[in-house]
Design a protein around this motif. Structure first.
Motif, PDB file in Angstrom:
ATOM      1  N   GLN A 189      13.723  -5.383  -6.081  1.00 16.10           N
ATOM      2  CA  GLN A 189      13.136  -4.410  -5.279  1.00 16.10           C
ATOM      3  C   GLN A 189      13.819  -3.741  -4.261  1.00 16.10           C
ATOM      4  N   VAL A 239      12.462  -0.498  -2.634  1.00 15.62           N
ATOM      5  CA  VAL A 239      10.968  -0.626  -2.383  1.00 15.62           C
ATOM      6  C   VAL A 239      11.013  -1.726  -1.723  1.00 15.62           C
ATOM      7  N   SER A 261      10.316  -2.937   1.402  1.00 14.27           N
ATOM      8  CA  SER A 261       9.559  -3.012   2.453  1.00 14.27           C
ATOM      9  C   SER A 261       8.249  -3.472   2.143  1.00 14.27           C
ATOM     10  N   GLU A 262       7.747  -2.954   1.044  1.00 16.59           N
ATOM     11  CA  GLU A 262       6.198  -3.394   0.812  1.00 16.59           C
ATOM     12  C   GLU A 262       6.274  -4.400  -0.767  1.00 16.59           C
ATOM     13  N   GLU A 301       1.904   5.762   3.876  1.00 16.66           N
ATOM     14  CA  GLU A 301       3.034   5.801   3.711  1.00 16.66           C
ATOM     15  C   GLU A 301       3.597   4.357   2.987  1.00 16.66           C
ATOM     16  N   GLU A 302       2.816   3.360   3.352  1.00 16.44           N
ATOM     17  CA  GLU A 302       3.161   1.908   2.759  1.00 16.44           C
ATOM     18  C   GLU A 302       2.569   1.807   1.595  1.00 16.44           C
ATOM     19  N   SER A 343       2.133   4.269  -0.393  1.00 17.83           N
ATOM     20  CA  SER A 343       2.881   5.043  -1.346  1.00 17.83           C
ATOM     21  C   SER A 343       4.197   4.424  -1.844  1.00 17.83           C
ATOM     22  N   ASN A 344       4.631   3.502  -1.245  1.00 21.81           N
ATOM     23  CA  ASN A 344       5.639   2.633  -1.751  1.00 21.81           C
ATOM     24  C   ASN A 344       5.197   1.872  -2.604  1.00 21.81           C
ATOM     25  N   ALA A 391       5.259   3.478  -5.808  1.00 19.92           N
ATOM     26  CA  ALA A 391       6.676   3.547  -6.421  1.00 19.92           C
ATOM     27  C   ALA A 391       6.839   2.044  -6.938  1.00 19.92           C
ATOM     28  N   ILE A 392       6.583   1.051  -6.339  1.00 18.31           N
ATOM     29  CA  ILE A 392       6.899  -0.386  -6.905  1.00 18.31           C
ATOM     30  C   ILE A 392       6.337  -0.616  -8.214  1.00 18.31           C
ATOM     31  N   SER A 428       7.902   1.134 -10.973  1.00 24.20           N
ATOM     32  CA  SER A 428       9.283   0.658 -11.215  1.00 24.20           C
ATOM     33  C   SER A 428       9.180  -0.295 -12.149  1.00 24.20           C
ATOM     34  N   LYS A 478       1.719   3.062 -11.892  1.00 21.94           N
ATOM     35  CA  LYS A 478       1.368   3.638 -10.808  1.00 21.94           C
ATOM     36  C   LYS A 478       0.080   4.187 -10.600  1.00 21.94           C
TER      37      LYS A 478
END
Length: 403
Positions: A235, A240, A242-243, A301-302, A304-305, A308-309, A312, A331
């Motif tokens: 991560q 990615v 942060s979350e 914003e969080e 959105s992360n 993304a995770i 991935s 996603k």
């Protein structure tokens, strides 16, 4: 004995690399597993690497002929992590189950002191994981079907445990049958520690612990969630972080919720690609909680992360019956879950109602594009898609023959 639920990302049943490497390796050391521990290696801990190792070894032999528009970030990361390893070291890494040992030690050998459990190589994610666990439990307490998830223990697998020879030897004795005498176990421990010394990062090499999964409660063992240091590193390397820990935990917690719903009973056969549905449902439950005002209360914003995770950890093996969902589908499941939370305007749905909404959404999953919409196709577009599918299917069948 613990039984294992689905992993956070990859899927295919682990098989010996002798069928993959095509002569690039020396004959493997013969290891005889104890029957009661075959489940560990043949289902959850071992399964994540089969597709990636096939792709990796194929690329090393320059025999990876077909490429598709689907790209898995986790596969790219795995290539990066292994590019400096020799074929022999890479083969031995999996032949000797180095990616299994830290998890087996944590679940079966260590005398667990839950208060001392830490997450991350230096404990940097401990507070985050413990906090999200409490909030997740509180959120779903009054949203469940009949029954209770019960006590769920939190564990983290550390490659550094293998640096302690006594711990390593205990784990090897646990996993392998009595047909391996004491001297062979001691010799294997020597070989394993010598190999780890050659790995980038040595005992903190991320592939030693690149996994996360949930275990069901069997007998005296409590249900659990276990996350490896390597998954946190993935991560971080993917941007990615942060979350990432919140997603890792809540995705695995969602598998425990699925058991309450009767979804994804252990030892399912995946002839109908039920693995994909279960993983996407866990993604959706996770995002619903993380986005909900009464749950994770994440900002846009969080969230959105989080999307993304989830992207991935998708895979591209769409023809495999144990496929977990493409990056885009993973996603889209989190996009749907977070949108459902937003549409509730603070109202919290019961777990079974979230599941029913998901069932309706899931029927359209294979029609969705990368923006998670279901575009209306003209007849010419449908014809073109059919042609593309036929070509892709033919290529997939050819690759299946190769591997």
């Amino acid at each position: 004995m613990r039984c294992f639920f689905k992993t956070i990302s990859f899927y295919v049943i682990f098989t010996t690399l002798a069928q993959i490497v095509h002569g690039l390796r020396k004959p493997p050391r013969i290891l005889h597993l104890k029957a009661e521990h075959e489940l560990i290696l043949n289902t959850e801990i071992g399964e994540r690497f089969n597709r990636e190792i096939k792709a990796l070894m194929a690329s090393r032999e320059e025999s990876s002929i077909f490429r598709t528009s689907c790209t898995s970030p986790s596969e790219k990361w795995l290539h990066e992590q292994t590019k400096s390893l020799s074929n022999e070291d890479l083969s031995n890494f999996f032949d000797w189950y180095l990616h299994v040992l830290p998890f087996a030690y944590k679940l079966y050998v260590e005398n667990n002191e839950y208060d001392d459990e830490y997450f991350g190589v230096n404990g940097e994610y401990t507070t985050e994981i413990q906090s999200i666990h409490r909030r997740t439990e509180d959120f779903w307490t009054d949203s469940r079907v009949d029954g209770d998830v019960g006590e769920i223990s939190l564990f983290c697998a550390h490659g550094s445990d293998l640096a302690d020879r006594e711990k390593l030897v205990q784990t090897l004795h646990l996993l392998f049958s009595d047909s391996n005498d004491e001297s062979s176990i001691e010799d294997l421990a020597d070989d394993i520690q010598e190999l780890i010394q050659r790995l980038p990062g040595r005992y903190n090499y991320p592939l030693l612990t690149f996994n996360a999964f949930a275990t069901d409660a069997i007998g005296p063992d409590e249900a659990s969630i276990i996350i490896g240091d390597g998954y946190f590193q993935f991560q971080k390397d993917s941007g990615v972080e942060s979350e990432g820990p919140e997603y890792a935990h809540t995705h695995e917690y969602s598998h425990h919720l699925q058991l309450l719903l009767g979804v994804g009973e252990l030892n399912d056969d995946f002839s109908d690609q039920s693995a994909k549905k279960q993983e996407l449902m866990a993604d959706a439950f996770s995002a619903y909680f993380l986005a909900h005002d009464s749950g994770g209360d994440m900002t846009s914003e969080e969230i959105s992360n989080v999307h993304a995770i989830a992207y991935s950890v998708g895979d591209c093996e769409v023809t495999n019956e144990a496929h977990h969902g493409t990056p885009s589908q993973r996603k889209c499941a989190t996009v749907w879950g977070s949108s459902l939370a937003d549409s509730d305007r603070g109202r919290k749905l019961k777990l079974q109602d979230v599941a029913k909404e998901f069932e309706s959404w899931y029927t359209k999953i294979d029609e969705m594009d990368d923006s998670c919409d279901c575009p209306t196709k003209s007849s010419s577009a449908i014809s073109g898609s059919l042609s593309t599918w036929l070509v892709t299917a033919a290529a997939a069948n050819f690759i299946a023959i190769l591997f």
